[in-house]
Design a protein around this motif. Structure first.
Motif, PDB file in Angstrom:
ATOM      1  N   ASP A 190       0.535  -4.128  14.958  1.00 11.08           N
ATOM      2  CA  ASP A 190       0.378  -2.690  15.144  1.00 11.08           C
ATOM      3  C   ASP A 190       0.286  -2.002  13.785  1.00 11.08           C
ATOM      4  O   ASP A 190       1.264  -1.990  13.024  1.00 11.08           O
ATOM      5  CB  ASP A 190       1.570  -2.143  15.927  1.00 11.08           C
ATOM      6  N   PRO A 191      -0.858  -1.399  13.442  1.00  8.09           N
ATOM      7  CA  PRO A 191      -0.970  -0.741  12.141  1.00  8.09           C
ATOM      8  C   PRO A 191      -0.172   0.559  12.037  1.00  8.09           C
ATOM      9  O   PRO A 191      -0.059   1.118  10.932  1.00  8.09           O
ATOM     10  CB  PRO A 191      -2.476  -0.474  12.019  1.00  8.09           C
ATOM     11  N   PHE A 226      -2.507   1.368   8.010  1.00  3.87           N
ATOM     12  CA  PHE A 226      -3.290   0.414   7.237  1.00  3.87           C
ATOM     13  C   PHE A 226      -3.138  -0.995   7.805  1.00  3.87           C
ATOM     14  O   PHE A 226      -2.078  -1.372   8.310  1.00  3.87           O
ATOM     15  CB  PHE A 226      -2.846   0.409   5.769  1.00  3.87           C
ATOM     16  N   ASP A 227      -4.210  -1.782   7.695  1.00  2.00           N
ATOM     17  CA  ASP A 227      -4.132  -3.219   7.946  1.00  2.00           C
ATOM     18  C   ASP A 227      -4.911  -3.924   6.846  1.00  2.00           C
ATOM     19  O   ASP A 227      -5.990  -3.483   6.450  1.00  2.00           O
ATOM     20  CB  ASP A 227      -4.675  -3.587   9.328  1.00  2.00           C
ATOM     21  N   ARG A 260     -10.074  -8.222   3.782  1.00  2.00           N
ATOM     22  CA  ARG A 260     -10.469  -7.343   4.889  1.00  2.00           C
ATOM     23  C   ARG A 260      -9.386  -6.285   5.054  1.00  2.00           C
ATOM     24  O   ARG A 260      -8.248  -6.600   5.401  1.00  2.00           O
ATOM     25  CB  ARG A 260     -10.656  -8.130   6.184  1.00  2.00           C
ATOM     26  N   MET A 261      -9.742  -5.030   4.786  1.00  2.00           N
ATOM     27  CA  MET A 261      -8.788  -3.929   4.835  1.00  2.00           C
ATOM     28  C   MET A 261      -9.306  -2.833   5.758  1.00  2.00           C
ATOM     29  O   MET A 261     -10.504  -2.535   5.777  1.00  2.00           O
ATOM     30  CB  MET A 261      -8.556  -3.355   3.443  1.00  2.00           C
ATOM     31  N   GLY A 262      -8.399  -2.248   6.506  1.00  2.00           N
ATOM     32  CA  GLY A 262      -8.759  -1.168   7.399  1.00  2.00           C
ATOM     33  C   GLY A 262      -7.759  -0.033   7.333  1.00  2.00           C
ATOM     34  O   GLY A 262      -6.592  -0.226   6.966  1.00  2.00           O
ATOM     35  N   ARG A 269      -9.829   5.619  15.774  1.00  6.02           N
ATOM     36  CA  ARG A 269     -10.749   5.672  14.637  1.00  6.02           C
ATOM     37  C   ARG A 269     -10.290   4.690  13.571  1.00  6.02           C
ATOM     38  O   ARG A 269      -9.107   4.615  13.255  1.00  6.02           O
ATOM     39  CB  ARG A 269     -10.793   7.084  14.071  1.00  6.02           C
ATOM     40  N   ARG A 270     -11.260   3.947  12.995  1.00  8.61           N
ATOM     41  CA  ARG A 270     -10.909   2.953  11.984  1.00  8.61           C
ATOM     42  C   ARG A 270     -12.011   2.832  10.939  1.00  8.61           C
ATOM     43  O   ARG A 270     -13.194   2.708  11.278  1.00  8.61           O
ATOM     44  CB  ARG A 270     -10.663   1.584  12.621  1.00  8.61           C
TER      45      ARG A 270
END
Length: 728
Positions: A190-191, A226-227, A260-262, A269-270
């Protein structure tokens, strides 16, 4: 036991499985849900809520979702033939390469070219000829068709989706016979939780056939919207062993870093950024092979950067949007030693392959209105392919240099652009019907430099002068239908058109790879095809079966014509037809014991001269039996087989003997042994248990050279695999 008896045993076993399967169908009762008039998705949900005391039976509509329509949709609501290779299957196989992971996909064969190199073949066509395309996270990557699968590490992959059959309506040029979409891993969890960083050893693996060592280290960050997942991959392998001995020049060494960053400001929304750098040092063991020809990638490098954005629940009429933009650059140095000249001369060649540089992306949207789903948008790519450069040294047996040709360009620079607009409509009016319609319009332009390459043949210059620019438009369409007269029985049909525009390499590329010289052909025309598919899907509580028959008719198919045994050029061969079938399924004998099986056959013919198309596989398949214990342990025995390939074009290939191999795999979650290892899984396998000596019938060879262990290239022998993998 003789080859004939082995093959008869395999065929009898497969027929016995089919007979047993259909006896189950004959005795099956139609489920009560068949009388309910509800959508297939609702039926799947209701079915999985029953019988929670034991493992639930397979739903009447499989819940697995795939991106075959560019957005996720239940696989049984997709008329296309789709196979998913999940994380568990990826971890159960050796960490050599991604191609071996795809080996169990129905109708897919691997055209091996070394320890790490190789291309998938679907319905008789190869990714090496760009008729089977590769996507990464929904974006087209088309830089080096011969090497694209070498640029993937198995440990960076979450799952792989394979579309068998034409997909040009959704994915554009080259998706004529199939598509492989690789979905890479991202942070799990869970971000929106408080931010934390977690380092770990994600995977470590070993294989005995080539003394492979592989590992991946990861750092995961998650929280405050963030992830982040950072992964460092490493693989090192020596020459692999075939039953006939060591295969020279099949070693490899790979290093890669994935980020890989989000960021999700809201749950709908991402924003995302993906970056990768990779370097490969590897030998090519394909025909004719060392010591006649020793070619090495020293090194092959990839760099790419991708940004993306997704949003769901945009408006009442717009549910999802997805966009991406990427830039990617490839480069490599090939070093070759050739000892095939009759006078015994030795040729040293260094080749610098610069680029290509690719820019691409997409903007897609999905609208859901009632039982209708409309996916639409645009995508594009721009490929800039400079000429490769090389130098040549000819050294006499005495050691004296008899010729030195300094580094210079060998072909013309080229560039290709493709922009396509697409729309795909899915309609589920009731549980009995699903209708799919699609259309796409592409504009493709190819430009070849007006500057001749040094020492270019005047006749070739004249051809290029007439063909410096090409502009082609392509309109493709597809129509699919699923009819369910019973909840357990799905009848499927598809009609699709597809096209393949000649690549920059097809039109302007030339050069020597090993002992094989390829000449350019600037006057090539685009390929086109029409495909027809019909199939049946059975969905019972214990039995799932998918069967598809297909026919593809090609116009202006591009193929090689050999001017000498070692010199070839691409030409439009005219008309060709490929027909065949694929069947796969699973049967749960008990809650812990299950069969799975598949078989496929393809038959390709050049309609102008009646000759068979080369490198088309004969009837082949797989049978596997798996036992699963409640303690999270499993054991599987897998048999892979192929009949003899006797239907050949003798000007390009030789007959290939059939084969049958046995492999055994097993795995367990280590939490049962220690709480400290609760997130780890151990898998152990032995491939080719009987050390069978065989060649995959789609593997290419040079018939101008004698048969050896590399011409055509033998498959690996018995190999022990040990993998340790983790999950957060």
């Amino acid at each position: 036991m003789s080859h004939d008896l082995h093959r008869q045993w395999i065929v009898n076993l497969f027929l016995a499985l089919l007979v047993g399967s259909f006896s189950v169908i004959a005795s099956a009762q139609t489920p009560e849900s068949a009388t309910k008039e509800e959508t297939p998705a609702a039926a799947a949900k209701a079915e999985t809520q029953e019988n929670t005391e034991v493992a639930p039976p397979p739903p009447l509509v499989e819940e697995m979702t795939v991106t075959a329509t560019r957005f996720e949709r239940p696989i049984d609501l997709t008329p296309k033939a789709v196979t998913v290779v999940d994380t568990q299957e990826i971890h159960a196989r050796a960490m050599w390469n991604v191609q071996s992971i795809l080996d169990d996909v129905p109708g897919l064969s691997i055209q091996r070219a070394g320890g790490i190199d190789g291309q998938p073949v679907l319905r008789g066509m190869s990714s090496n000829d760009t008729r089977v395309v590769r996507f990464i996270d929904g974006d087209r990557f088309r830089g080096r068709n011969f090497l694209e699968y070498s640029l993937l590490d198995p440990n960076e992959i979450e799952r792989i989706e394979v579309i068998r059959g034409p997909a040009a309506t959704l994915y554009g040029s080259d998706a004529m016979n199939g598509l492989v979409n690789v979905i890479t891993r991202r942070a799990e969890g869970d971000p929106m939780q408080p931010f934390s960083l977690t380092p770990r050893l994600y995977a470590v693996g070993y294989s005995s056939s080539n003394n492979l060592g592989a590992a991946r280290l990861e750092l995961q960050g998650l929280g405050n919207g963030f992830d982040m997942l950072v992964g460092a991959n490493y693989r090192r392998a020596e020459n692999f062993e075939s039953p006939a001995g060591e295969v020279l020049n099949s070693d490899f060494n790979t290093r890669s870093l994935n980020i890989r960053m989000g960021y999700s400001p809201t749950t709908t929304r991402r924003f995302e950024i993906i970056a990768k750098t990779m370097s490969i040092d590897a030998g090519r063991a394909n025909a004719p092979g060392a010591p006649l020809v020793t070619t090495r990638q020293d090194p092959l490098k990839e760099r790419h950067l991708r940004i993306g954005f997704t949003q769901s629940q945009v408006t009442s009429w717009l549910q999802d949007i997805e966009s991406s933009l990427y830039v990617r650059k490839l480069s490599s140095v090939l070093r070759s030693v050739t000892r095939t000249a009759a006078n015994g001369n030795v040729e040293y060649r260094n080749t610098w392959v610069i680029g290509p540089v690719e820019i691409g992306g997409k903007l897609l949207a999905r609208s859901v209105i009632g039982n209708s789903v409309l996916s639409y948008g645009v995508d594009f790519y721009d490929e800039d392919a400079p000429s490769f450069e090389d130098d040549v040294h000819i050294i006499a047996p005495s050691g004296a240099t008899t010729l030195f040709d300094p580094r210079s360009k060998r072909v013309r620079d080229a560039r290709q652009r493709d922009i396509g607009a697409l729309a795909h409509y899915d309609f589920d009016p009731s549980q009995r019907w699903t209708v799919s319609l699609g259309g796409r319009y592409d504009i493709v332009s190819t430009d070849i430099s007006a500057t001749p390459a040094p020492n270019e043949d005047p006749a070739l210059s004249a051809v290029f002068a007439r063909n410096l620019s090409a502009r082609d438009n392509a309109l493709t369409g597809s129509a699919g239908l699923i009819f369910r007269p019973l909840a357990m029985l799905h009848l499927v049909g598809n009609v699709s058109t597809a096209f393949r525009h000649p690549t920059t390499g097809d039109k302007s590329g030339s050069g020597v790879v090993g002992a094989l010289l390829t000449l350019p052909e600037a006057e090539l025309k685009p390929e086109s095809s029409v495909s027809y598919e019909g199939g049946v899907r059975l969905r019972l509580h214990k039995l799932n079966v998918n069967a598809t028959a297909f026919r593809s008719e090609y116009e202006d198919l591009i193929g090689f014509t050999f001017l000498t045994p070692t010199t070839r050029k691409r030409v439009n061969v005219g008309k060709a037809t490929v027909t065949g079938f694929e069947i796969d399924g699973s049967y749960a004998m008990t809650n812990s014991l299950a069969w799975r099986f598949n078989a496929a056959n393809a038959r390709g013919t050049n309609d102008l001269n009646g000759r068979p198309l080369p490198n088309v596989p004969p009837l082949n398949g797989l049978v596997a039996l798996r036992h699963t214990w409640p303690s999270e342990m499993w054991l599987e025995l897998t048999g892979r087989w192929s009949l003899d390939k006797n239907r050949i074009d003798p000007t390009q290939e030789r007959r290939t003997d059939g084969y049958q191999t046995l492999s055994i795999y097993g795995g367990t979650d280590l939490a049962r042994w220690s709480p400290m290892l609760k997130s780890y899984r151990l898998t152990v396998g032995i491939d080719n248990l009987t050390d069978e000596e065989y060649v995959n019938p789609v593997t290419r060879e040079l018939i101008g050279f004698p048969i050896t262990g590399t011409n055509p290239l033998l498959e690996p022998g018995r190999s022990l695999t040990i993998n340790l993998t983790a999950g957060f």
